[in-house]
Design a protein around this motif. Structure first.
Motif, PDB file in Angstrom:
ATOM      1  N   THR A   1       0.817  -1.211   0.000  1.00 16.11           N
ATOM      2  CA  THR A   1       0.000   0.000   0.000  1.00 16.11           C
ATOM      3  C   THR A   1       0.852   1.265   0.000  1.00 16.11           C
ATOM      4  OG1 THR A   1      -0.080   0.115   2.414  1.00 16.11           O
ATOM      5  CG2 THR A   1      -1.771  -1.204   1.325  1.00 16.11           C
ATOM      6  N   GLY A   2       2.167   1.094   0.195  1.00 18.63           N
ATOM      7  CA  GLY A   2       3.048   2.254   0.218  1.00 18.63           C
ATOM      8  C   GLY A   2       3.057   2.967   1.548  1.00 18.63           C
ATOM      9  N   CYS A   3       2.468   2.356   2.571  1.00 18.91           N
ATOM     10  CA  CYS A   3       2.412   2.976   3.892  1.00 18.91           C
ATOM     11  C   CYS A   3       3.325   2.229   4.854  1.00 18.91           C
ATOM     12  CB  CYS A   3       0.986   2.928   4.447  1.00 18.91           C
ATOM     13  SG  CYS A   3      -0.231   3.757   3.406  1.00 18.91           S
ATOM     14  N   PRO A   4       3.913   2.932   5.814  1.00 19.58           N
ATOM     15  CA  PRO A   4       4.742   2.242   6.811  1.00 19.58           C
ATOM     16  C   PRO A   4       3.867   1.430   7.744  1.00 19.58           C
ATOM     17  CG  PRO A   4       4.449   4.534   7.413  1.00 19.58           C
ATOM     18  CD  PRO A   4       3.839   4.373   6.041  1.00 19.58           C
ATOM     19  N   PRO A   5       4.360   0.275   8.224  1.00 14.63           N
ATOM     20  CA  PRO A   5       3.562  -0.527   9.149  1.00 14.63           C
ATOM     21  C   PRO A   5       3.344   0.212  10.458  1.00 14.63           C
ATOM     22  CG  PRO A   5       5.802  -1.357   9.016  1.00 14.63           C
ATOM     23  CD  PRO A   5       5.666  -0.318   7.953  1.00 14.63           C
ATOM     24  N   PRO A   6       2.136   0.191  10.995  1.00  7.73           N
ATOM     25  CA  PRO A   6       1.862   0.888  12.246  1.00  7.73           C
ATOM     26  C   PRO A   6       2.468   0.144  13.422  1.00  7.73           C
ATOM     27  CG  PRO A   6      -0.041  -0.378  11.577  1.00  7.73           C
ATOM     28  CD  PRO A   6       0.959  -0.497  10.464  1.00  7.73           C
ATOM     29  N   PRO A   7       2.793   0.846  14.502  1.00  5.50           N
ATOM     30  CA  PRO A   7       3.337   0.169  15.677  1.00  5.50           C
ATOM     31  C   PRO A   7       2.272  -0.663  16.364  1.00  5.50           C
ATOM     32  CG  PRO A   7       2.894   2.473  16.155  1.00  5.50           C
ATOM     33  CD  PRO A   7       2.673   2.292  14.681  1.00  5.50           C
ATOM     34  N   ASP A   8       2.718  -1.646  17.145  1.00  9.26           N
ATOM     35  CA  ASP A   8       1.779  -2.497  17.875  1.00  9.26           C
ATOM     36  C   ASP A   8       0.816  -1.681  18.732  1.00  9.26           C
ATOM     37  OD1 ASP A   8       2.581  -4.882  16.874  1.00  9.26           O
ATOM     38  OD2 ASP A   8       3.416  -5.672  18.738  1.00  9.26           O
ATOM     39  N   LEU A   9       1.287  -0.541  19.210  1.00  5.43           N
ATOM     40  CA  LEU A   9       0.479   0.285  20.104  1.00  5.43           C
ATOM     41  C   LEU A   9      -0.873   0.623  19.496  1.00  5.43           C
ATOM     42  CD1 LEU A   9       0.370   1.840  22.789  1.00  5.43           C
ATOM     43  CD2 LEU A   9       1.440   3.778  21.614  1.00  5.43           C
ATOM     44  N   THR A  10      -0.917   0.798  18.186  1.00  2.37           N
ATOM     45  CA  THR A  10      -2.172   1.155  17.530  1.00  2.37           C
ATOM     46  C   THR A  10      -2.940  -0.069  17.039  1.00  2.37           C
ATOM     47  OG1 THR A  10      -1.162   1.366  15.330  1.00  2.37           O
ATOM     48  CG2 THR A  10      -1.140   3.314  16.751  1.00  2.37           C
ATOM     49  N   GLN A  11      -2.353  -1.247  17.192  1.00  2.00           N
ATOM     50  CA  GLN A  11      -2.989  -2.460  16.680  1.00  2.00           C
ATOM     51  C   GLN A  11      -3.745  -3.244  17.746  1.00  2.00           C
ATOM     52  OE1 GLN A  11      -2.715  -3.159  13.073  1.00  2.00           O
ATOM     53  NE2 GLN A  11      -2.300  -1.018  13.566  1.00  2.00           N
ATOM     54  N   TRP A  12      -3.335  -3.083  18.999  1.00  2.00           N
ATOM     55  CA  TRP A  12      -4.035  -3.775  20.081  1.00  2.00           C
ATOM     56  C   TRP A  12      -5.308  -3.021  20.448  1.00  2.00           C
ATOM     57  CZ3 TRP A  12      -3.003  -8.553  21.075  1.00  2.00           C
ATOM     58  CH2 TRP A  12      -1.704  -9.053  20.951  1.00  2.00           C
ATOM     59  N   GLN A  13      -6.382  -3.756  20.635  1.00  2.00           N
ATOM     60  CA  GLN A  13      -7.671  -3.140  20.946  1.00  2.00           C
ATOM     61  C   GLN A  13      -8.310  -3.817  22.156  1.00  2.00           C
ATOM     62  OE1 GLN A  13      -9.546  -3.914  17.106  1.00  2.00           O
ATOM     63  NE2 GLN A  13      -9.226  -1.784  16.492  1.00  2.00           N
ATOM     64  N   ARG A  14      -8.913  -2.979  23.002  1.00  2.00           N
ATOM     65  CA  ARG A  14      -9.695  -3.464  24.137  1.00  2.00           C
ATOM     66  C   ARG A  14     -10.744  -2.412  24.439  1.00  2.00           C
ATOM     67  NH1 ARG A  14      -6.723  -4.556  29.812  1.00  2.00           N
ATOM     68  NH2 ARG A  14      -6.774  -2.264  29.814  1.00  2.00           N
ATOM     69  N   PRO A  15     -11.981  -2.804  24.639  1.00  2.00           N
ATOM     70  CA  PRO A  15     -13.041  -1.817  24.879  1.00  2.00           C
ATOM     71  C   PRO A  15     -12.699  -0.869  26.024  1.00  2.00           C
ATOM     72  CG  PRO A  15     -13.986  -3.992  24.542  1.00  2.00           C
ATOM     73  CD  PRO A  15     -12.499  -4.189  24.641  1.00  2.00           C
ATOM     74  N   HIS A  16     -12.993   0.396  25.792  1.00  2.00           N
ATOM     75  CA  HIS A  16     -12.846   1.430  26.823  1.00  2.00           C
ATOM     76  C   HIS A  16     -11.405   1.529  27.344  1.00  2.00           C
ATOM     77  CE1 HIS A  16     -17.172   1.112  26.640  1.00  2.00           C
ATOM     78  NE2 HIS A  16     -17.150  -0.112  27.142  1.00  2.00           N
ATOM     79  N   THR A  17     -10.440   1.313  26.459  1.00  2.00           N
ATOM     80  CA  THR A  17      -9.024   1.360  26.845  1.00  2.00           C
ATOM     81  C   THR A  17      -8.315   2.452  26.059  1.00  2.00           C
ATOM     82  OG1 THR A  17      -9.000  -1.008  27.349  1.00  2.00           O
ATOM     83  CG2 THR A  17      -6.871   0.052  26.980  1.00  2.00           C
ATOM     84  N   SER A  18      -7.598   3.306  26.757  1.00  2.00           N
ATOM     85  CA  SER A  18      -6.878   4.399  26.108  1.00  2.00           C
ATOM     86  C   SER A  18      -5.526   3.924  25.586  1.00  2.00           C
ATOM     87  CB  SER A  18      -6.660   5.542  27.107  1.00  2.00           C
ATOM     88  OG  SER A  18      -5.742   5.139  28.117  1.00  2.00           O
ATOM     89  N   ILE A  19      -4.909   4.771  24.763  1.00  2.00           N
ATOM     90  CA  ILE A  19      -3.570   4.473  24.246  1.00  2.00           C
ATOM     91  C   ILE A  19      -2.578   4.323  25.396  1.00  2.00           C
ATOM     92  CG2 ILE A  19      -1.596   5.503  23.058  1.00  2.00           C
ATOM     93  CD1 ILE A  19      -3.432   4.247  21.122  1.00  2.00           C
ATOM     94  N   ASP A  20      -2.693   5.189  26.393  1.00  2.00           N
ATOM     95  CA  ASP A  20      -1.779   5.113  27.537  1.00  2.00           C
ATOM     96  C   ASP A  20      -1.952   3.799  28.296  1.00  2.00           C
ATOM     97  OD1 ASP A  20      -0.548   7.511  27.049  1.00  2.00           O
ATOM     98  OD2 ASP A  20      -1.850   8.673  28.386  1.00  2.00           O
ATOM     99  N   GLU A  21      -3.174   3.340  28.439  1.00  2.00           N
ATOM    100  CA  GLU A  21      -3.410   2.064  29.122  1.00  2.00           C
ATOM    101  C   GLU A  21      -2.859   0.895  28.300  1.00  2.00           C
ATOM    102  OE1 GLU A  21      -7.505   2.864  31.653  1.00  2.00           O
ATOM    103  OE2 GLU A  21      -7.640   2.660  29.467  1.00  2.00           O
ATOM    104  N   THR A  22      -2.959   1.020  26.979  1.00  2.00           N
ATOM    105  CA  THR A  22      -2.385  -0.010  26.107  1.00  2.00           C
ATOM    106  C   THR A  22      -0.870  -0.030  26.248  1.00  2.00           C
ATOM    107  OG1 THR A  22      -4.182   0.289  24.511  1.00  2.00           O
ATOM    108  CG2 THR A  22      -2.202  -0.839  23.731  1.00  2.00           C
ATOM    109  N   ARG A  23      -0.277   1.153  26.317  1.00  2.00           N
ATOM    110  CA  ARG A  23       1.176   1.259  26.475  1.00  2.00           C
ATOM    111  C   ARG A  23       1.630   0.588  27.774  1.00  2.00           C
ATOM    112  NH1 ARG A  23       1.452   6.238  25.979  1.00  2.00           N
ATOM    113  NH2 ARG A  23       2.223   6.447  23.837  1.00  2.00           N
ATOM    114  N   VAL A  24       0.890   0.809  28.841  1.00  2.00           N
ATOM    115  CA  VAL A  24       1.225   0.192  30.129  1.00  2.00           C
ATOM    116  C   VAL A  24       1.143  -1.329  30.026  1.00  2.00           C
ATOM    117  CG1 VAL A  24       0.460  -0.119  32.513  1.00  2.00           C
ATOM    118  CG2 VAL A  24       0.555   2.173  31.530  1.00  2.00           C
ATOM    119  N   ALA A  25       0.092  -1.820  29.394  1.00  2.00           N
ATOM    120  CA  ALA A  25      -0.089  -3.270  29.249  1.00  2.00           C
ATOM    121  C   ALA A  25       1.049  -3.877  28.435  1.00  2.00           C
ATOM    122  CB  ALA A  25      -1.429  -3.566  28.583  1.00  2.00           C
TER     123      ALA A  25
END
Length: 214
Positions: A21-45
């Motif tokens: 697609t010509g785009c750089p791969p996104p970091p894992d931080l943006t790929q993990w999902q959990r309901p009602h979870t912020s980016i900062d909470e994902t980073r901690v996990a």
């Protein structure tokens, strides 16, 4: 013997999609999902699971990567696009343990196919791949300058044959067991060679394997 199946790491799998697609791969931080979870909470996990952010990218083995994914999933996260690590790495000990519901035994571990050493991979006829691309060793202390590459590879290739790698490389369609790969690699080490990438070593992946020196 275990058959050689598709061997592709998760980073390579994801990167290949974004390369098209010509785009750089996104970091894992943006790929993990959990309901009602912020980016900062994902980073901690992620940090709790062994991937601190900010920080250098971990030098994970295949099984350590699986354990990281299982840790995140255990915290209630799912990876985007419903990706499951054991779908592409089903022979990793952590995946086998999850499937059977209890830890793998020493005997089981040593009988699993070892996928980290490309020197054991098969070459598909007509692929245009040459066995020189599968040389994973060099003489310890050898010059890393590109002008010495051919000489270094020639020396390493002959020793790889002597130690039990396929002759020629790529000529077999199955992978060795973890124990067999450890024995072949120990032969290379005993003859004064070192891996170009230490992550190919059985004893880096599984230090509990018979013959590994701790």
């Amino acid at each position: 013997m275990p058959r050689l199946s598709v061997l592709i790491s998760l980073p390579a799998l994801i990167a290949s999609v974004f390369l098209l697609t010509g785009c750089p791969p996104p970091p894992d931080l943006t790929q993990w999902q959990r309901p009602h979870t912020s980016i900062d909470e994902t980073r901690v996990a992620m940090g709790q699971c062994g991937v601190p952010l900010p920080g250098p990218e971990p030098d994970f083995t295949d099984n350590e990567t699986v354990l990281y994914y299982q840790c995140m999933e255990g915290k209630g996260f799912t990876y985007k696009h419903d990706f499951h690590i054991c779908d592409v790495n089903k022979n990793a000990p952590a995946c086998v343990a999850k499937q059977q519901g209890y830890p793998v035994s020493q005997k089981q571990l040593e009988a699993l196919p070892f996928v980290a050493d490309g020197g054991f991979y098969s070459i598909k006829p007509g692929s245009g791949v040459d066995e020189s691309q599968f040389i994973r060793w060099r003489k310890a202390g050898a010059s890393l300058h590109f002008s010495h590459a051919v000489e270094n590879d020639k020396l390493a290739l002959q020793t790889m044959y002597e130690c039990g790698y396929p002759n020629p490389l790529g000529s077999v369609s199955y992978l060795p067991t973890v124990l067999k790969a450890a024995q072949v690699q120990q032969c290379m080490l005993d003859k004064g060679f070192e891996p170009k990438d230490k992550l190919i070593l059985v004893c880096r992946n599984y230090p509990q394997v018979t013959g590994c020196r701790t």
